[in-house]
Design a protein around this motif. Structure first.
Motif, PDB file in Angstrom:
ATOM      1  N   TYR A 122      87.252 106.523  -4.733  1.00 24.91           N
ATOM      2  CA  TYR A 122      85.870 106.883  -4.457  1.00 24.91           C
ATOM      3  C   TYR A 122      85.103 105.693  -3.871  1.00 24.91           C
ATOM      4  O   TYR A 122      85.530 104.552  -3.961  1.00 24.91           O
ATOM      5  N   GLY A 123      83.930 106.001  -3.301  1.00 25.51           N
ATOM      6  CA  GLY A 123      83.052 104.953  -2.791  1.00 25.51           C
ATOM      7  C   GLY A 123      81.668 105.508  -2.529  1.00 25.51           C
ATOM      8  O   GLY A 123      81.258 105.651  -1.377  1.00 25.51           O
ATOM      9  N   LEU A 124      80.940 105.826  -3.608  1.00 29.09           N
ATOM     10  CA  LEU A 124      79.638 106.475  -3.442  1.00 29.09           C
ATOM     11  C   LEU A 124      78.469 105.516  -3.672  1.00 29.09           C
ATOM     12  O   LEU A 124      77.522 105.492  -2.896  1.00 29.09           O
ATOM     13  N   ALA A 125      78.508 104.732  -4.742  1.00 30.54           N
ATOM     14  CA  ALA A 125      77.369 103.883  -5.075  1.00 30.54           C
ATOM     15  C   ALA A 125      77.860 102.640  -5.806  1.00 30.54           C
ATOM     16  O   ALA A 125      79.062 102.421  -5.958  1.00 30.54           O
ATOM     17  N   GLY A 126      76.915 101.827  -6.257  1.00 27.92           N
ATOM     18  CA  GLY A 126      77.275 100.623  -7.004  1.00 27.92           C
ATOM     19  C   GLY A 126      76.064  99.749  -7.215  1.00 27.92           C
ATOM     20  O   GLY A 126      74.978  99.997  -6.681  1.00 27.92           O
ATOM     21  N   GLY A 127      76.261  98.708  -7.999  1.00 27.14           N
ATOM     22  CA  GLY A 127      75.203  97.748  -8.262  1.00 27.14           C
ATOM     23  C   GLY A 127      75.767  96.341  -8.297  1.00 27.14           C
ATOM     24  O   GLY A 127      76.949  96.135  -8.572  1.00 27.14           O
ATOM     25  N   ALA A 153      77.664  92.745  -2.128  1.00 27.22           N
ATOM     26  CA  ALA A 153      77.356  94.136  -1.773  1.00 27.22           C
ATOM     27  C   ALA A 153      77.942  94.508  -0.413  1.00 27.22           C
ATOM     28  O   ALA A 153      78.434  95.626  -0.227  1.00 27.22           O
ATOM     29  N   ARG A 154      77.901  93.590   0.528  1.00 22.77           N
ATOM     30  CA  ARG A 154      78.451  93.867   1.866  1.00 22.77           C
ATOM     31  C   ARG A 154      79.953  94.110   1.818  1.00 22.77           C
ATOM     32  O   ARG A 154      80.502  94.802   2.686  1.00 22.77           O
ATOM     33  N   ARG A 155      80.624  93.565   0.836  1.00 20.52           N
ATOM     34  CA  ARG A 155      82.082  93.697   0.739  1.00 20.52           C
ATOM     35  C   ARG A 155      82.512  94.942  -0.038  1.00 20.52           C
ATOM     36  O   ARG A 155      83.699  95.286  -0.031  1.00 20.52           O
ATOM     37  N   MET A 156      81.587  95.597  -0.693  1.00 21.80           N
ATOM     38  CA  MET A 156      81.926  96.781  -1.487  1.00 21.80           C
ATOM     39  C   MET A 156      82.060  97.998  -0.579  1.00 21.80           C
ATOM     40  O   MET A 156      81.171  98.279   0.229  1.00 21.80           O
ATOM     41  N   ARG A 157      83.166  98.716  -0.715  1.00 24.20           N
ATOM     42  CA  ARG A 157      83.437  99.880   0.134  1.00 24.20           C
ATOM     43  C   ARG A 157      82.799 101.111  -0.499  1.00 24.20           C
ATOM     44  O   ARG A 157      83.444 101.963  -1.122  1.00 24.20           O
ATOM     45  N   THR A 158      81.488 101.188  -0.332  1.00 28.62           N
ATOM     46  CA  THR A 158      80.723 102.256  -0.978  1.00 28.62           C
ATOM     47  C   THR A 158      79.469 102.535  -0.166  1.00 28.62           C
ATOM     48  O   THR A 158      78.997 101.665   0.576  1.00 28.62           O
ATOM     49  N   GLY A 159      78.945 103.751  -0.293  1.00 32.15           N
ATOM     50  CA  GLY A 159      77.857 104.184   0.573  1.00 32.15           C
ATOM     51  C   GLY A 159      76.498 103.611   0.242  1.00 32.15           C
ATOM     52  O   GLY A 159      75.602 103.608   1.093  1.00 32.15           O
ATOM     53  N   ALA A 160      76.294 103.138  -0.994  1.00 31.08           N
ATOM     54  CA  ALA A 160      75.003 102.582  -1.393  1.00 31.08           C
ATOM     55  C   ALA A 160      75.231 101.536  -2.473  1.00 31.08           C
ATOM     56  O   ALA A 160      76.111 101.703  -3.322  1.00 31.08           O
ATOM     57  N   VAL A 161      74.455 100.462  -2.434  1.00 37.28           N
ATOM     58  CA  VAL A 161      74.519  99.418  -3.454  1.00 37.28           C
ATOM     59  C   VAL A 161      73.091  98.995  -3.785  1.00 37.28           C
ATOM     60  O   VAL A 161      72.274  98.768  -2.888  1.00 37.28           O
ATOM     61  N   ASP A 162      72.787  98.896  -5.084  1.00 34.72           N
ATOM     62  CA  ASP A 162      71.484  98.412  -5.545  1.00 34.72           C
ATOM     63  C   ASP A 162      71.647  96.974  -6.027  1.00 34.72           C
ATOM     64  O   ASP A 162      72.533  96.692  -6.845  1.00 34.72           O
ATOM     65  N   ILE A 163      70.809  96.093  -5.538  1.00 42.14           N
ATOM     66  CA  ILE A 163      70.855  94.696  -5.944  1.00 42.14           C
ATOM     67  C   ILE A 163      69.765  94.431  -6.974  1.00 42.14           C
ATOM     68  O   ILE A 163      68.590  94.740  -6.746  1.00 42.14           O
ATOM     69  N   ASN A 164      70.179  93.879  -8.114  1.00 44.01           N
ATOM     70  CA  ASN A 164      69.257  93.524  -9.198  1.00 44.01           C
ATOM     71  C   ASN A 164      68.337  94.677  -9.604  1.00 44.01           C
ATOM     72  O   ASN A 164      67.139  94.498  -9.840  1.00 44.01           O
ATOM     73  N   GLY A 165      68.922  95.876  -9.651  1.00 38.37           N
ATOM     74  CA  GLY A 165      68.182  97.030 -10.133  1.00 38.37           C
ATOM     75  C   GLY A 165      67.182  97.613  -9.175  1.00 38.37           C
ATOM     76  O   GLY A 165      66.251  98.314  -9.600  1.00 38.37           O
ATOM     77  N   ALA A 166      67.343  97.363  -7.878  1.00 39.96           N
ATOM     78  CA  ALA A 166      66.419  97.917  -6.879  1.00 39.96           C
ATOM     79  C   ALA A 166      66.370  99.433  -6.990  1.00 39.96           C
ATOM     80  O   ALA A 166      67.375 100.089  -7.280  1.00 39.96           O
ATOM     81  N   ALA A 167      65.191  99.995  -6.746  1.00 36.16           N
ATOM     82  CA  ALA A 167      64.967 101.419  -6.952  1.00 36.16           C
ATOM     83  C   ALA A 167      65.677 102.269  -5.904  1.00 36.16           C
ATOM     84  O   ALA A 167      65.877 101.841  -4.756  1.00 36.16           O
ATOM     85  N   PHE A 168      66.030 103.469  -6.295  1.00 38.66           N
ATOM     86  CA  PHE A 168      66.580 104.470  -5.374  1.00 38.66           C
ATOM     87  C   PHE A 168      65.560 104.767  -4.283  1.00 38.66           C
ATOM     88  O   PHE A 168      64.371 104.894  -4.539  1.00 38.66           O
ATOM     89  N   ASN A 169      66.034 104.874  -3.055  1.00 46.58           N
ATOM     90  CA  ASN A 169      65.154 105.147  -1.922  1.00 46.58           C
ATOM     91  C   ASN A 169      65.433 106.550  -1.391  1.00 46.58           C
ATOM     92  O   ASN A 169      66.484 106.796  -0.795  1.00 46.58           O
ATOM     93  N   PRO A 170      64.522 107.507  -1.596  1.00 40.24           N
ATOM     94  CA  PRO A 170      64.792 108.902  -1.228  1.00 40.24           C
ATOM     95  C   PRO A 170      64.765 109.197   0.263  1.00 40.24           C
ATOM     96  O   PRO A 170      65.024 110.334   0.657  1.00 40.24           O
ATOM     97  N   VAL A 171      64.440 108.200   1.103  1.00 38.75           N
ATOM     98  CA  VAL A 171      64.498 108.428   2.545  1.00 38.75           C
ATOM     99  C   VAL A 171      65.604 107.604   3.199  1.00 38.75           C
ATOM    100  O   VAL A 171      65.778 107.656   4.417  1.00 38.75           O
ATOM    101  N   ALA A 172      66.349 106.839   2.415  1.00 42.50           N
ATOM    102  CA  ALA A 172      67.489 106.090   2.940  1.00 42.50           C
ATOM    103  C   ALA A 172      68.719 106.989   2.953  1.00 42.50           C
ATOM    104  O   ALA A 172      68.834 107.922   2.145  1.00 42.50           O
TER     105      ALA A 172
END
Length: 464
Positions: A398-403, A415-434
């Protein structure tokens, strides 16, 4: 609300077969409603209505479609309280989360698409070519039970904004909130056939949508196994497919991270919606220098989660959606060979509850670390350096999300090296338009914002 009917061609109509499906309250095990068990014949009627509506809706200027979505948003917003209560009843989401996420998030997404369509981007020119973006056609939307309105709105609002009529099949486990959306659509005056509702089972209604020759695109969210079947059915006629599937996301806590916050937020993310979240950070990867402390913190945090009645404000963890899902999750827990540090707390005897569970010293290649459990189960894994953390994180189909937690520049590099569609750094909030979507077996395509709308469009070059 016409829960005994389908919504086809702008009218509430009976199902062809007259059969029904029970809807259960997973916190009490009581049947709270019945909805029609749609059939392939019902799907054909809905697709016919959508096809008849396509030309006019596609020709409607996008700004006018945006204004219509604005009316839909207004009508749905008036039902926010009913949405939260309905999801609390049919899914068991604690009321506080149901208000903020199950009701609040889809309203935010719908408002975003109304605004996006109301202010369409100018057409692009490349040399002597005019580039246009046109609706793909009739869309079949098949949605899951864990975020039963958000996943519907993410598809329906994007498709309608793009100019595509929709045939919607909500999950048979949580269909009631979809009726609130169709009530709002009826009140808002959406043109007949633009949005159609056919509840029912996956093998009956879902399969009929995926295989229907007049469905130009299938947008599916659910398990990877079912997504594979949907993709095969659509491939037979070369129909477009968008798939949002499973996940086994990693939460990497680097040396130098703010440990207490990283662990507590990580546990909360893993247990959101009783762990029934495709993006859940179910693998907590911790630098060895913090590992013992992180395990203690995670265990203590999990033990503080109270399970029980979703309508009790003190409840932090509701039930799983069904007896089958509860038993599946318990099976993973019982088979695990890792060290269990939390999960012995008592849960209500009635209802489909699983205690918040944490395992330490989890083998990165084990079932716990590789399979999507979809329940309140967290695996903690140590690592020695950034390279090992990335290897463990990417060791998944899988590769959907991560932190990632740590120094912002270092965390960004990881984060750039993670093979996943979204990564949150230091608990950054979900972005509903990203853009939202996955790599590998987590899916194909993207949802939300302009990227989500683009999935429902064809691109044409006109040479002048």
């Amino acid at each position: 609300m016409n829960r005994d009917s389908l919504y086809i061609g702008g009218r509430w109509v009976p199902s062809a077969a007259g059969r029904t499906l029970p809807v259960e309250n997973p916190a009490t095990e009581e049947i709270i409603a019945h909805v029609p068990a749609g059939t392939a014949e019902d799907v054909d009627r809905a697709v016919t209505a959508a096809r008849a509506a396509f030309d006019d809706w596609a020709r409607t200027p996008m700004a006018e479609r945006g204004a219509m979505l604005g009316k839909l948003h207004e009508a749905l917003s008036a039902r926010a309280g009913d949405i939260a209560r309905t999801v609390g009843l049919e899914l068991g989401t604690p009321l506080k989360v149901a208000k903020a996420v199950q009701a609040g998030l889809p309203l935010t997404v719908l408002r975003g698409y109304a605004d996006l369509a109301a202010n369409p981007a100018a057409e692009e020119s490349i040399g002597h070519s005019l580039i246009t973006h046109e609706p793909v056609g009739v869309v079949g939307a098949i949605t899951p039970w864990n975020y039963p309105l958000h996943q519907v709105v993410a598809k329906v609002a994007a498709a309608l904004a793009a100019g595509c009529p929709v045939v919607l099949k909500p999950s048979e486990l949580t269909p009631l909130v979809a009726y609130l959306l169709l009530d709002a659509a009826d009140e808002a005056g959406l043109p007949p056939g633009v949005l159609n509702l056919v509840p029912g089972t996956g093998p009956e209604v879902g399969a009929a949508i995926a295989a229907h020759p007049d469905v130009d695109m299938v947008s599916f969210t659910g398990s990877t196994a079912t997504g594979r079947a949907v993709s095969h059915a659509a491939a037979d006629r070369i129909a477009k497919v968008s798939l949002e599937l499973g996940g086994k996301s990693a939460n990497i806590i680097l040396a130098g991270a703010e440990l207490t916050k990283a662990v507590k937020v990580g546990v909360g993310n893993a247990f959101l919606n009783s762990g029934q979240t495709c993006t859940a950070w179910t693998r907590m990867l911790v630098h060895r220098s913090y590992y013992a402390e992180a395990v203690e913190l995670a265990a203590a945090t999990a033990e503080g989660y109270r399970t029980g009645d979703p309508f009790d404000e003190a409840t932090r963890l509701g039930p799983l959606v069904s007896a089958g899902q509860r038993d599946r999750v318990r099976g993973f827990v019982e088979r695990a060979t890792a060290r269990r540090v939390a999960g012995a707390a008592a849960v209500p005897e009635k209802g489909y509850f699983v205690a918040p569970t944490v395992f330490a010293d989890v083998d990165p290649g084990s079932e716990l670390a590789q399979e999507e459990i979809f329940g309140p189960v967290l695996s903690i894994i140590p690592f020695a350096d950034d390279d090992e953390a990335v290897r463990i994180a990417n060791n998944s189909r899988y590769g959907l999300a991560g932190g990632v937690w740590g120094d912002p520049d270092r965390a960004l590099a990881v984060a750039r090296r993670m093979r996943t569609g979204a990564v949150d750094i230091n608990g950054a909030a979900f972005n509903p338009v990203a853009p939202f979507g996955g790599y590998k077996q987590s899916g194909i395509g993207r949802e939300l914002g302009s990227y989500g709308m683009a999935e429902f469009q064809q691109t044409k070059a006109i040479q002048r």
